[in-house]
Design a protein around this motif. Structure first.
Motif: not given
Length: 249
Positions: A132-139
């Motif tokens: 969903i985008g160029d970033y990192v989430l925890t899960g």
């Protein structure tokens, strides 16, 4: 449609699946929504689903066995599913992808955690890798919720107004035109006269031009992908001339 989510935190989906548009769609029988803890398929007494990476390095990697077993169990009683891996390396999720997925009978979303996935999951199990985008989430849970909401709202009978999904931003390739409702005047701000005229052809022309203007002002790169009519191109040329004149003043 049947939607299954493989996650280590199924409780995160309780409120999302049970309320608003998704909850109503499930109540109507339009969609079946299920969050499953793939730890239940670990096949070991400790329920271990991750391990240290071969070759060393930090973090933990999700093992393939539990995820393969969970997907295979879900597919036993249904037609082949689209298996979607939520991953920052994946293809960007777009409205056109949502429309494509809305035509499927069965979707399975795999939500990862830790450092990443065993590469054999990518190569031999999934059909799609999406982000969903160029970033990192925890899960992958939050991206899964976003995608499921975007897909389910496109199913026939889910929205009260079937034309809503057709005129959404990005559905036509353009950002959506402005909306107004009662009162006709609020704190001195008036609704555009054309919307009160009852002249449907003029209203449609205004809406098209406003969608073009909004897209040109906010997301001009979207216009490069569209086949625009001569009338559209003439309007955009006028917008550019207007901007140029303002810069020269």
């Amino acid at each position: 449609m049947k939607v299954d989510v493989l996650t280590l935190f199924p409780e995160m989906f309780t409120g999302v699946f049970g309320t608003s548009i998704l909850g109503k769609a499930a109540e109507k029988g339009i969609v079946s929504l299920q969050a499953i803890n793939f730890r239940d398929y670990a096949g070991n007494k400790h329920g271990q689903v991750d391990d240290t990476p071969y070759g060393g390095g930090g973090g933990m990697v999700l093992k393939p066995d539990a995820i393969f077993a969970a997907v295979e169990a879900l597919q036993q009683s249904s037609s082949p599913a689209r298996i979607i891996l939520l991953c920052p390396q994946g293809q960007p999720f777009t409205q056109s992808k949502a429309e494509e997925l809305s035509k499927e009978d069965h979707l399975v979303f795999i939500c990862g955690h830790y450092e990443g996935y065993d590469e054999r999951i990518r190569k031999h199990l999934v059909t799609d890798e999406l982000s969903i985008g160029d970033y990192v989430l925890t899960g992958g849970e939050l991206p899964a919720m976003v995608m499921i909401d975007s897909v389910v709202r496109l199913l026939p009978g889910v929205l009260g107004n079937e034309s809503s999904a057709i005129t959404d931003s990005f559905s036509t390739g353009l950002l959506e035109y402005p909306h107004y409702t009662r009162p006709a005047e609020f704190r001195g701000w008036k609704v555009p006269d054309v919307l009160l005229s009852g002249h449907h052809a003029h209203i449609e022309t205004w809406r098209r031009e406003q969608a073009l203007r909004r897209t040109w002002e906010r997301r001009p790169e979207l216009l490069e992908k569209l086949e625009l009519s001569p009338k559209d191109l003439k309007f955009l040329a006028a917008l550019k001339a207007e901007e140029q004149n303002q810069q020269n003043e």
